[in-house]
Design a protein around this motif. Structure first.
Motif, PDB file in Angstrom:
ATOM      1  N   TYR A 103       0.813  -1.211   0.000  1.00  0.00           N
ATOM      2  CA  TYR A 103       0.000   0.000   0.000  1.00  0.00           C
ATOM      3  C   TYR A 103       0.850   1.266   0.000  1.00  0.00           C
ATOM      4  O   TYR A 103       0.455   2.284  -0.574  1.00  0.00           O
ATOM      5  CB  TYR A 103      -0.942  -0.009   1.211  1.00  0.00           C
ATOM      6  N   ARG A 127      -6.902   5.709  -4.000  1.00  0.00           N
ATOM      7  CA  ARG A 127      -5.913   6.073  -2.979  1.00  0.00           C
ATOM      8  C   ARG A 127      -6.554   5.972  -1.593  1.00  0.00           C
ATOM      9  O   ARG A 127      -5.906   5.555  -0.621  1.00  0.00           O
ATOM     10  CB  ARG A 127      -5.377   7.484  -3.217  1.00  0.00           C
ATOM     11  N   GLY A 128      -7.826   6.323  -1.490  1.00  0.00           N
ATOM     12  CA  GLY A 128      -8.539   6.166  -0.221  1.00  0.00           C
ATOM     13  C   GLY A 128      -8.580   4.714   0.214  1.00  0.00           C
ATOM     14  O   GLY A 128      -8.403   4.395   1.393  1.00  0.00           O
ATOM     15  N   ASN A 129      -8.808   3.809  -0.760  1.00  0.00           N
ATOM     16  CA  ASN A 129      -8.788   2.379  -0.431  1.00  0.00           C
ATOM     17  C   ASN A 129      -7.448   1.975   0.159  1.00  0.00           C
ATOM     18  O   ASN A 129      -7.364   1.251   1.161  1.00  0.00           O
ATOM     19  CB  ASN A 129      -9.054   1.545  -1.685  1.00  0.00           C
ATOM     20  N   LYS A 131      -5.174   3.854   1.597  1.00  0.00           N
ATOM     21  CA  LYS A 131      -4.973   4.451   2.917  1.00  0.00           C
ATOM     22  C   LYS A 131      -5.761   3.695   3.984  1.00  0.00           C
ATOM     23  O   LYS A 131      -5.277   3.494   5.103  1.00  0.00           O
ATOM     24  CB  LYS A 131      -5.375   5.924   2.884  1.00  0.00           C
ATOM     25  N   SER A 132      -6.974   3.281   3.648  1.00  0.00           N
ATOM     26  CA  SER A 132      -7.762   2.488   4.597  1.00  0.00           C
ATOM     27  C   SER A 132      -7.028   1.215   4.971  1.00  0.00           C
ATOM     28  O   SER A 132      -6.950   0.832   6.142  1.00  0.00           O
ATOM     29  CB  SER A 132      -9.128   2.132   4.004  1.00  0.00           C
ATOM     30  N   ASN A 137      -7.141   5.985   8.473  1.00  0.00           N
ATOM     31  CA  ASN A 137      -8.565   6.205   8.261  1.00  0.00           C
ATOM     32  C   ASN A 137      -8.891   7.673   8.004  1.00  0.00           C
ATOM     33  O   ASN A 137      -9.769   7.991   7.209  1.00  0.00           O
ATOM     34  CB  ASN A 137      -9.347   5.691   9.472  1.00  0.00           C
ATOM     35  N   ALA A 140      -8.000   8.367   4.472  1.00  0.00           N
ATOM     36  CA  ALA A 140      -8.959   7.706   3.594  1.00  0.00           C
ATOM     37  C   ALA A 140     -10.262   8.490   3.522  1.00  0.00           C
ATOM     38  O   ALA A 140     -10.834   8.686   2.444  1.00  0.00           O
ATOM     39  CB  ALA A 140      -9.225   6.290   4.094  1.00  0.00           C
ATOM     40  N   ASP A 143      -9.893  11.414   1.243  1.00  0.00           N
ATOM     41  CA  ASP A 143      -9.875  11.047  -0.175  1.00  0.00           C
ATOM     42  C   ASP A 143     -11.267  10.675  -0.674  1.00  0.00           C
ATOM     43  O   ASP A 143     -11.675  11.066  -1.774  1.00  0.00           O
ATOM     44  CB  ASP A 143      -8.900   9.895  -0.411  1.00  0.00           C
ATOM     45  N   TYR A 160     -17.452   3.013   1.325  1.00  0.00           N
ATOM     46  CA  TYR A 160     -16.053   2.972   1.739  1.00  0.00           C
ATOM     47  C   TYR A 160     -15.759   4.043   2.789  1.00  0.00           C
ATOM     48  O   TYR A 160     -15.003   3.812   3.738  1.00  0.00           O
ATOM     49  CB  TYR A 160     -15.130   3.152   0.530  1.00  0.00           C
ATOM     50  N   ARG A 161     -16.360   5.221   2.629  1.00  0.00           N
ATOM     51  CA  ARG A 161     -16.126   6.253   3.632  1.00  0.00           C
ATOM     52  C   ARG A 161     -16.760   5.840   4.962  1.00  0.00           C
ATOM     53  O   ARG A 161     -16.204   6.102   6.041  1.00  0.00           O
ATOM     54  CB  ARG A 161     -16.680   7.605   3.172  1.00  0.00           C
ATOM     55  N   ALA A 164     -14.346   3.545   6.656  1.00  0.00           N
ATOM     56  CA  ALA A 164     -13.227   4.283   7.244  1.00  0.00           C
ATOM     57  C   ALA A 164     -13.666   4.995   8.525  1.00  0.00           C
ATOM     58  O   ALA A 164     -12.934   5.006   9.523  1.00  0.00           O
ATOM     59  CB  ALA A 164     -12.666   5.283   6.237  1.00  0.00           C
TER      60      ALA A 164
END
Length: 744
Positions: A103, A127-129, A131-132, A137, A140, A143, A160-161, A164
């Motif tokens: 990652y 990118r959020g994925n 970071k998660s 968090n 993420a 993002d 997804y948010r 997180a």
């Protein structure tokens, strides 16, 4: 989180004719998903011309589609060496790196893509994925929020948010995002399941169950949803419903972690530990090398008080898995029960060494130290457990129990309150807090806690029993009758529930209903002294004094010596006094005093002595009552009246001074002092006191009656009789005889 697939291709560039042919054939094969054939063609093209960035890029896409991510990363890297401006190569390289859980490298490549632009939702999304998955968090969430600015109706981004936010302990925020995702995509079983988990984390168990139910409606084969719904039902003490769900989960996936353990625990909570043990015995026969099964069976054996059997199981679990911290922790409890405090302490420390963040291990260590009288260490360990997780209801409960055992009820109550703040349906915390409040004479608070406990777990008979035992519980609730009606429905054989409901009915003025309950209780338990006493008092209130004496006499035939019978002797003495059988009343009251005296006993005996004009004896009894209860207004005022008959003016003054300090505006006190002043030949002072009483309570008939007597003492028959007739019109029961005597 799911990763994107690699299907994007750039237009062909002009190459040598043979290489171009291979690239065209490779693209054609890739378009029909023949990725292996495409890779072969792209490889031939590279062999002919290894300076073409695009062909490395195409082959990287093909490798990505067959999930050979390392090969894809190598090709994207080569493509970028040859053509650094190939922005999409960074994007797909980042996705490939995320797929092999690198990652950090993925985020670095996503950064490059975003920096080069143009920016898209996917860049921030993926990118959020990453970071998660790195545990970032906060990053993420930022993002996913940016991605939503590009595509505000993307349900996946809200999902997804939400994940997180949930992982960042923002459960309320997570629920809001999941709700938006559901609004955009109402048939996502996965999102309902996620939202259920977040609701459970804020103790909204009913809401969680509703979401798990929706999950299962959309996906009936979701074993995890059944499992988690079962866990949530168990939190609400719906063990029957939990067991049904565990069984459904097992039918779909019998290998779910801890499934047998939780199912067995639910069975145990229903009181059927034999079925629970049967689950584990069968499982161990099938998998004799499974340490977790021995662990689970040991827990059940501990619950059945088979501590040696539990110890044997924990020993086996540790033999099979020496690094199992939970096994050491559980063995610590077993050793503690068997009196091996030092061994319990060592095992708890081993559990902490293996898992320094184990709250349960610190709780085990604290219990061992408590047994070893290391009180300082107990609180220190539990405080450490709380520092590891300030949201641990279990840790607060354990520290509350420690303070309770140390005799610090206020600190215990504070910790139980914190446990309840974390878990508003924590039945043990409500029960323990109620017990400690009772010790502090906070009966109103204790009743409130027990009512809350019953509302959460209406099947818990112990809560009803605790409630009924609180001194005058019916003074602190308007629901006594309903509560004990429910208790009787749960267990009609429990005579105490009839007793408590009878008391609650009596408190509401329903004397017939109270008597019916006392009768029902006595019918079931004819030798229950408390029921006979309560029924006798109810009969006395209804002026069935002979019936009251019969019940009290029967009670004394059953037991006339124990401390608890003092109240029976007292009650019989009181009823006999009502019948003016003062000699027999005194004998009973003397017996009550000799067994166990209280201020009420002395008050009643003092009144009897007043009735037979033993003023000195009465004064002594009222003095004893005041000594035992220095807030008893009646003890002081009655004592003063007795002393007035003896001519003890200073004693009268002292007693009324003490009484008025307690209740300076009590009209009855002024009337009682008027009586004493008449006895002390001060009728003018008596009139003044009655005037004050009337100003405080104009509807007090005693004030007019006593003022009439005072005026008669002043030879003012006209005004005196007028006051007596005023008392008569106000309902005074004493007025008729006095009017007949003095006003003819």
């Amino acid at each position: 989180m799911k990763k994107i697939l690699f299907l994007l291709f750039l237009p062909l560039c002009s190459l040598a004719q043979t290489a171009v042919t291979y690239i065209q054939e490779g693209n054609s094969k890739a378009n029909v998903k023949d990725y292996k054939g495409a890779i072969q063609d792209f490889t031939r093209a590279i062999e002919l011309n290894n300076q073409n960035a695009d062909v490395f890029y195409y082959r990287g896409n093909a490798y990505g589609n067959i999930q050979d991510y390392k090969a894809a990363i190598n090709d994207y890297t080569q493509a970028l060496i040859l053509k650094p401006e190939l922005t999409n190569a960074y994007l797909y390289k980042a996705n490939a790196e995320a797929s092999i859980q690198d990652y950090q490298a993925a985020i670095a490549d996503f950064d490059k893509v975003i920096a080069r632009g143009p920016k898209t939702a996917d860049m921030f999304h993926y990118r959020g994925n990453a970071k998660s998955n790195m545990g970032d968090n906060v990053g993420a969430i930022a993002d996913f929020t940016t991605a939503l600015q590009f595509t505000p109706n993307d349900a996946k981004l809200y999902k997804y948010r939400g994940l997180a936010k949930n992982n960042n302990n923002d459960f309320t925020g997570a629920i809001a995002d999941y709700s938006l995702a559901i609004k955009l995509s109402p048939n996502s079983a996965e999102v309902y399941q996620y939202r259920a988990g977040s609701k459970a984390n804020i103790n909204d168990y009913n809401g969680a169950i509703a979401d798990y139910t929706k999950t299962l409606a959309l996906n009936p084969n979701n074993a995890e949803a059944y499992f988690y719904r079962a866990n949530t039902r168990a939190k609400l003490n719906d063990n029957k419903g939990a067991i049904e769900d565990y069984k459904k989960a097992a039918a779909i996936n019998p290998n779910l972690k801890n499934l047998l353990l939780y199912m067995a625990n639910a069975q145990s909570n229903t009181g059927d530990t034999n079925i629970a043990l049967d689950y584990f015995n069968k499982a161990i026969a099938q998998s004799p090398q499974n340490a977790n099964l021995y662990m689970s069976r040991g827990v059940i054996r501990s619950g059945k008080k088979d501590h040696q059997g539990a110890l044997d199981d924990f020993n086996k679990a540790i033999e099979l898995d020496p690094k199992n911290g939970e096994a050491y922790q559980s063995r610590s409890f077993a050793k503690l029960e068997l009196g091996d405090n030092e061994g319990a302490k060592d095992d708890a420390q081993s559990a902490i060494d293996l898992n320094p963040n184990s709250i349960s291990a610190y709780i085990s260590l604290s219990k061992a130290k408590m047994a070893m009288k290391d009180t300082v260490g107990v609180i220190a360990d539990l405080t450490k457990a709380i520092s590891l997780n300030t949201k641990s209801d279990e840790a607060y409960l354990a520290r509350g129990d420690a303070y309770r055992d140390l005799g610090v009820p206020v600190a215990a109550i504070n910790d139980y309150t914190r446990a309840i703040a974390v878990n508003p349906v924590y039945t043990y915390a409500f029960l323990n807090r109620a017990i400690e409040k009772t010790k502090l004479s906070d009966y109103a608070g204790a009743v409130k806690d027990l009512e809350k406990l019953i509302s959460i777990a209406p099947q818990q008979q112990n809560a009803y029993a605790r409630l009924g035992k609180i001194n005058n519980f019916y003074k602190y609730t308007d629901n006594g009758v309903q509560l004990f009606t429910a208790a009787i429905a749960l267990n009609p054989a429990n005579v105490d529930f009839y007793l408590y409901r009878g008391e609650a009915k009596a408190a509401t003025g329903d004397t017939k209903g109270a008597m019916a309950d006392y009768n029902a209780g006595v019918l079931k338990a004819p030798k229950n002294i408390t029921l006979l006493l309560k029924r006798a008092l109810a009969k006395a209130d209804a002026e069935d004094n002979n019936g009251a004496i019969a019940d009290l006499s029967n009670a004394l035939k059953i037991d006339s010596l124990s401390d608890s019978t003092a109240l029976v002797w007292q009650a019989r003495g009181f009823v006999k006094a009502k019948l003016k059988n003062y000699k027999a009343a005194l004998a009973d009251l003397d017996r009550a005093v000799s067994i166990y005296s209280n201020d009420e006993t002395f008050l009643i005996r003092g009144d009897v002595k007043m009735a037979i004009k033993d003023y000195a004896g009465a004064a002594d009894d009222f003095h004893n009552a005041a000594y035992m209860n220095d807030t008893s207004i009646k003890a002081y005022s009655r004592g003063a009246i007795a002393k007035s008959y003896l001519g003890d003016a200073q004693g009268v003054k002292d007693d009324f001074t003490a009484a008025f300090k307690i209740a300076p505006n009590n009209s009855d006190l002024y009337i009682d002092r008027a009586i004493a002043k008449i006895n002390l030949k001060d009728p003018n002072g008596a009139v003044l006191d009655c005037n004050t009483a009337i100003s405080l309570d104009p509807k007090n008939s005693r004030a007019y009656l006593q003022r009439g007597l005072a005026k008669l003492a002043l030879s003012d028959k006209t005004e005196g009789c007028a006051d007596m007739n005023k008392a008569l019109s106000m309902g005074s029961k004493e007025a008729p005889d006095l009017i007949s005597k003095y006003c003819k």
